[in-house]
Design an enzyme around this catalytic site. Structure first.
Site, PDB file in Angstrom:
ATOM      1  N   GLY A 409      48.882 -13.123  15.101  1.00 51.24           N
ATOM      2  CA  GLY A 409      49.891 -11.938  14.994  1.00 51.24           C
ATOM      3  C   GLY A 409      50.312 -11.938  13.525  1.00 51.24           C
ATOM      4  O   GLY A 409      49.663 -12.318  12.617  1.00 51.24           O
ATOM      5  N   SER A 410      51.924 -11.720  13.287  1.00 46.02           N
ATOM      6  CA  SER A 410      52.253 -11.117  12.027  1.00 46.02           C
ATOM      7  C   SER A 410      52.456 -12.458  11.337  1.00 46.02           C
ATOM      8  O   SER A 410      52.725 -12.359   9.820  1.00 46.02           O
ATOM      9  CB  SER A 410      53.693 -10.638  12.292  1.00 46.02           C
ATOM     10  N   THR A 411      52.361 -13.711  11.733  1.00 45.52           N
ATOM     11  CA  THR A 411      52.366 -14.788  10.800  1.00 45.52           C
ATOM     12  C   THR A 411      51.190 -15.011   9.581  1.00 45.52           C
ATOM     13  O   THR A 411      51.284 -15.470   8.617  1.00 45.52           O
ATOM     14  CB  THR A 411      52.372 -16.144  11.484  1.00 45.52           C
ATOM     15  N   PHE A 412      50.326 -13.994  10.156  1.00 43.50           N
ATOM     16  CA  PHE A 412      49.170 -13.914   8.945  1.00 43.50           C
ATOM     17  C   PHE A 412      49.485 -12.903   7.773  1.00 43.50           C
ATOM     18  O   PHE A 412      48.687 -12.909   6.879  1.00 43.50           O
ATOM     19  CB  PHE A 412      47.940 -13.143   9.696  1.00 43.50           C
ATOM     20  N   LYS A 413      50.270 -12.091   8.064  1.00 45.01           N
ATOM     21  CA  LYS A 413      50.937 -11.007   6.904  1.00 45.01           C
ATOM     22  C   LYS A 413      51.000 -11.559   5.562  1.00 45.01           C
ATOM     23  O   LYS A 413      50.585 -11.201   4.580  1.00 45.01           O
ATOM     24  CB  LYS A 413      52.059 -10.537   7.454  1.00 45.01           C
TER      25      LYS A 413
END
Length: 664
Positions: A409-413
């Site tokens: 999820g957004s932890t990859f951003k």
């Protein structure tokens, strides 16, 4: 030629032939030794003298050699000897002797011996022969009649596992055998005795029938300690239940030094694992490695991963014993080599804290020191009690999740942000104009999270603080699929994680390239086909702390500390920009990780909610993520994922903050 001269020549020829056919003791000796070396014990027996055969039958002779050699695991039996170079004439009353040297490998190590074989001449009905005089000393020189050869293995101590501070994680002992003493139970009425057995059976998760079976064995006497179960030394609840004053007297405890115990129990179950009796199919596979049916084997976790080094090497001992069982001679002895002890980088306190926060959940968590790469904790939930498994309780192990991969999820951003900054596609102050809650381009649609829709002019800080999917989807499309793949691989995607414990490889794509803009765009904000383990996610954040280097994970303390896995994946400037923005994710009231506010904590991090669904229209499971590190001490980073978390990342944030607060 005169007739008498012809008769003389004829008699000489007859005598010459007769002499050449005479049996020779050397031949009999050599034949005996050849059969011995080849394991042909029946043929050896045929060469024995008649007097020797009176001592032992052929069946007993063959059985004795077979039993002794099999019992000591004999291999590579060989003999050396020298026969007379010059032909010798022997009289029938002679008893020539031939010396020999013998050697073999055994369970206890090499055995070498010297001996001599004495031969006697025997006349037979059909032919005469030389025969070997035999007694028990011909097996080993030290043996006498009535002696026996005994052999047994010497077991090594299994290596133990400790945390970074020397606290035990897997140790020998720490277990109490629980038994009943029949003499004590005779003081009770029949009803009290049945009550005692019923209560003990319930506490130890066994049955009264199994307890009775133990008590009724032939060797049991009034004062005998009869084992009926076991309990970990630190399992005070169970011990107190067995010591309950309301129970009739009869229970007794004895230390069991051969058992294996796990002081952290459930908290480190999947990391440390457990040992158990070797099963038939395992033995078949491992029999060439020296395992026996009586051995224990590491079944899961580090007990399995480090099995070869933890198990040690068995020794052995071969002795000659008298008929009374006393040892009179040690033929060979090899001491056991104890297994290797391991000190891990794991902190028991961090491990227990993460486990406490995941209790009752389904998920995984990892903790590292971001400056060194030291792995401080690896936790999977739901867990199980390895002590209960080892003690034979009805406990089932559960799936390990910290070594598996999930959509981040957004932890990859922040990774997308770092690559964008390095490529010049993103500049910190540049603003994108984003209106509304959706973005559509060439049939590809992206939806913003509700909080992000409040901004229409979005820079990098805004996009990270509010976790704006549209911003990162648009930026990765600018970077381009080929460039992004090349740069992202510098973070370790597709590589084996260089760790003692096997972890699934993280991936960016199922295939080789981004076939569609939609897949590339979704990848920008951590969806698409990305799969990451909680530990690898933490490692990809270490450059934000180190100033550009991805640290190599270290689990075993004897490995070199502070090693770099991938060097200079970003500049110090890029790391600094993202580091400050991730502080704002926690500190800014608009940040997705702001609530709950915990006074005194200085954290930077990123939330993520991974939606698991086949299409935009359907509802799917949401896995919640939060990864954060202490920006003051910079010695603890926690990455946590909870499956099917109600509220996604908002459910995980307080749990991670609880860890930092508890360890502060």
């Amino acid at each position: 030629m005169k007739w008498w001269r012809l008769m003389f020549v004829g008699i000489g020829l007859i005598l010459l032939v007769a002499c050449s056919d005479q049996p020779k003791p050397e031949d009999a000796f050599q034949s005996y030794m050849d059969h011995w070396e080849s394991g042909e014990y029946g043929q050896m027996y045929e060469i024995l003298s008649e007097n020797s055969k009176q001592l032992i039958s052929k069946e007993e002779f063959v059985d004795r050699y077979t039993t002794i050699y099999e019992g000591i695991d004999m291999a590579n039996l060989s003999f050396t000897y020298e026969l007379p170079e010059e032909k010798q004439e022997y009289e029938t009353e002679d008893t020539p002797s031939f010396e020999f040297e013998g050697g073999l490998d055994s369970l206890g190590g090499p055995i070498e011996f010297s001996n001599a074989a004495t031969l006697v001449y025997e006349e037979g009905e059909e032919s005469d022969r030389w025969a070997v005089q035999w007694n028990s000393s011909m097996i080993f020189p030290e043996m006498e009649e009535g002696d026996k050869v005994r052999a047994w293995t010497l077991d090594p101590e299994r290596g133990e596992i400790f945390d970074a501070n020397g606290s035990p994680l897997a140790v020998n002992g720490g277990v109490l055998n629980v038994g009943l003493v029949p003499g004590w139970m005779e003081e009770h009425t029949e009803e009290e005795t049945e009550t005692l057995k019923k209560e003990v059976a319930e506490i130890l998760e066994t049955t009264v029938e199994e307890i009775d079976q133990q008590l009724n064995q032939s060797w049991v006497t009034t004062d005998t300690f009869v084992p009926v179960g076991a309990v970990a030394e630190n399992d005070q609840e169970t011990i107190e239940a067995l010591k309950d004053e309301e129970l009739p007297r009869g229970v007794k405890f004895q230390p069991n030094q051969e058992a294996r115990s796990y002081p952290l129990g459930e908290a480190a179950a999947h990391l440390i694992g457990y040992v158990g009796p070797i099963q038939a199919e395992e033995l078949e596979e491992l029999k060439d490695e020296g395992y026996t049916a009586a051995d224990q084997l590491g079944k899961t976790g580090l007990e399995s991963v480090l099995e070869d080094q933890l198990r040690g090497e068995e020794g052995g001992k071969v002795v000659i014993q008298t008929d009374a069982g006393e040892t009179k001679e040690v033929l060979a002895e090899t001491a056991a080599t104890d297994g290797k002890d391991f000190n891990l980088t794991i902190s028991s306190e961090v491990q227990k804290s993460l486990h406490e926060q995941l209790s009752g959940e389904s998920g995984a968590a990892s903790a590292v020191n971001p400056m060194t790469g030291d792995v401080l904790a690896l936790v999977s939930a739901p867990a199980y009690d390895p002590n209960a498994v080892v003690l034979g309780r009805d406990e089932k192990s559960t799936l390990n999740k910290f070594n598996r991969t999930y959509s981040p999820g957004s932890t990859f951003k922040p990774i997308t942000a770092a690559i964008g900054l390095e490529q010049g596609v993103i500049t910190p102050e540049e603003e994108l104009s984003i209106t509304g809650t959706t973005y559509e381009q060439n049939g590809y649609t992206v939806t913003r999270v509700p909080g992000a829709a409040e901004d229409e002019q979005v820079n990098l800080r805004d996009a990270l603080v509010r976790s704006d999917n549209i911003y990162f989807a648009r930026k990765i499309l600018e970077i381009g699929g080929g460039t992004f793949l090349q740069e992202a691989r510098e973070f370790g995607f597709g590589e084996d994680l260089p760790l003692t414990f096997p972890i699934e490889n993280s991936q960016l794509l199922n295939g080789e390239t981004f076939e569609r803009d939609a897949l590339l765009g979704d990848t920008g904000f951590g969806q698409g086909e990305i799969q990451m383990s909680s530990l690898h996610l933490a490692l990809t954040y270490t450059p934000f702390v180190t100033g550009g280097d991805v640290m190599r994970p270290r689990l075993v303390s004897s490995e070199d500390e502070g090693q770099v896995w991938h060097e200079n994946v970003m500049s110090e400037d890029t790391a600094s920009v993202i580091r400050e923005d991730l502080k704002a994710v926690v500190e800014d009231p608009a940040g997705t990780a702001h609530e709950p506010v915990v006074e005194g904590l200085s954290l930077a991090g990123k939330t993520g909610t991974a939606e698991l669904k086949q299409s935009q229209e359907e509802d799917g499971q949401e896995n919640g993520w939060f990864i954060a590190w202490d920006t003051e001490s910079q010695d603890l980073m926690v990455s946590m994922m909870i499956e099917d978390a109600e509220g996604g990342s908002h459910y995980v944030v307080p749990k991670v903050k609880n860890v930092f607060q508890a360890l502060r």
